[in-house]
Design a protein around this motif. Structure first.
Motif, PDB file in Angstrom:
ATOM      1  N   LEU A  57       2.246  10.714  11.033  1.00 19.03           N
ATOM      2  CA  LEU A  57       2.298  12.016  11.420  1.00 19.03           C
ATOM      3  C   LEU A  57       1.339  12.152  12.641  1.00 19.03           C
ATOM      4  O   LEU A  57       1.679  12.902  13.407  1.00 19.03           O
ATOM      5  N   VAL A  90       8.963   7.204  11.940  1.00 20.05           N
ATOM      6  CA  VAL A  90       7.738   7.902  11.658  1.00 20.05           C
ATOM      7  C   VAL A  90       7.706   8.097   9.828  1.00 20.05           C
ATOM      8  O   VAL A  90       8.715   8.531   9.366  1.00 20.05           O
ATOM      9  N   PRO A 136       5.996   9.789   6.413  1.00 18.40           N
ATOM     10  CA  PRO A 136       5.071  11.032   6.080  1.00 18.40           C
ATOM     11  C   PRO A 136       3.766  11.024   5.429  1.00 18.40           C
ATOM     12  O   PRO A 136       3.726  11.415   4.366  1.00 18.40           O
ATOM     13  N   VAL A 137       2.912  10.524   6.398  1.00 17.30           N
ATOM     14  CA  VAL A 137       1.356  10.515   5.949  1.00 17.30           C
ATOM     15  C   VAL A 137       0.545  10.678   7.094  1.00 17.30           C
ATOM     16  O   VAL A 137       1.061  10.328   8.473  1.00 17.30           O
ATOM     17  N   VAL A 138      -0.459  11.262   7.005  1.00 19.87           N
ATOM     18  CA  VAL A 138      -1.479  11.617   7.723  1.00 19.87           C
ATOM     19  C   VAL A 138      -2.574  10.674   7.309  1.00 19.87           C
ATOM     20  O   VAL A 138      -3.270  10.509   6.324  1.00 19.87           O
ATOM     21  N   LEU A 139      -3.073   9.898   8.347  1.00 19.73           N
ATOM     22  CA  LEU A 139      -3.929   8.902   8.234  1.00 19.73           C
ATOM     23  C   LEU A 139      -5.564   9.277   8.712  1.00 19.73           C
ATOM     24  O   LEU A 139      -6.375   8.714   8.032  1.00 19.73           O
TER      25      LEU A 139
END
Lengths: 203, 203
Positions: free
Chosen positions: A12, A156, A158-161
């Protein structure tokens, strides 16, 4: 003639890998998150298991793919796919270094030392009427900067890295670059977004 | 109690503004790219004109919004919305500086000097059962880092900006942070993606 496209699993916050090459378990979880099997050319190594919508999206891509252009980083990270790319197409590796010393010269890999544009030209020739996949990695920004990328495919996730390697490295003065939104496919744990460069206006 | 969410128009490379505060024409083109009008509380200043699908998405958001938390940068950039936010809800401004000297103290803006968590707590109280919108900007990463963000809404716009302000600033050790994909809405020149933090498991 086919299109030149790139496709990448992207977080994301826009990363194709997390800090220190982490996060691949998260980024590729969608590849095996559903009931429908889509084998690759090396099914033991990689068979997708996804929703039916994602399976259709993947089959269409597989059918169209004629050649790949990758950077040396991805080539090294995958150990050159052990000489056979999962899509079983010719691969053009953009690099400044010679192939690994134990590399089988009969494998369908070409090492291109004069840049992305040259690798794309060779790949287009090899692909014929089919498409050329570029990247992911630094080659994508190079191709985009050179005006050689027709299509952008973002899977895309659904994770913020929180950091890592961005899908698109800083482009400098070439941006902004406008695209047309052509397809949205909602899968399990992934949304596939497809964008194309607008056709040049007839002059 | 309502949710705490953020929403932002974001480029394909993850920016909410281009280099040197550029790119807003591109990022907000979708707001007036379609036939269906959705007035805000200040219709002369902002009435959305979008596809029916986007209009539904916007109306649902408007109906749920009870308060906003914004950073001082956005407050200054919009000149404090001239004292009235387009959503006509109380606004909590996270700042270390006093309000502008000519600021009308009767306007429904509260200047919060002890951080995002405090601003969100005040906003939740003001919003009652309705939702709190946070950001966009640096406040979003702060809220995410503090575990205070329930929902992420990305209005993905088909342009590559090449640099600027990322939607999510580097999060450091808090990441990776997993979300659930809950909604995908395809509009004209925009795709709305909605993600939620997974519910905590009953322990």
């Amino acid at each position: 003639m086919g299109k030149v496209f790139t496709q990448a699993s992207v977080s994301l916050d826009g990363y194709i890998s997390g800090p220190g090459q982490s996060g691949f378990d998260r980024l590729f979880a969608w590849c095996t998150a559903g009931p429908v099997a889509t084998p690759t050319a090396v099914p033991d190594r990689l068979t997708y298991r996804t929703s039916e919508a994602t399976a259709r999206y993947l089959r269409e891509l597989q059918d169209r793919l004629g050649a790949c252009v990758v950077g040396r980083k991805l080539f090294d990270l995958t150990a050159g796919w052990h000489g056979r790319h999962p899509s079983d197409v010719p691969v053009f590796v953009v690099t400044h270094r010679p192939p690994p010393s134990d590399w089988d010269p009969a494998s369908p890999f070409t090492f291109v030392t004069d840049g992305v544009a040259s690798a794309i030209a060779l790949a287009r020739e090899a692909a014929g009427h089919r498409d050329v996949g570029v990247g992911p990695g630094g080659t994508v920004a190079d191709a985009l900067r050179a005006g050689l990328l027709d299509e952008l495919r973002m899977d895309v996730v659904p994770v913020v890295l929180g950091g890592g390697t961005p899908m698109l490295a800083a482009l400098g003065g070439t941006a902004p670059i406008g695209f047309e939104q052509v397809e949205v496919v909602e899968g399990i744990g992934v949304t596939h977004l497809v964008y194309r460069r607008p056709a040049p206006r007839p002059g």
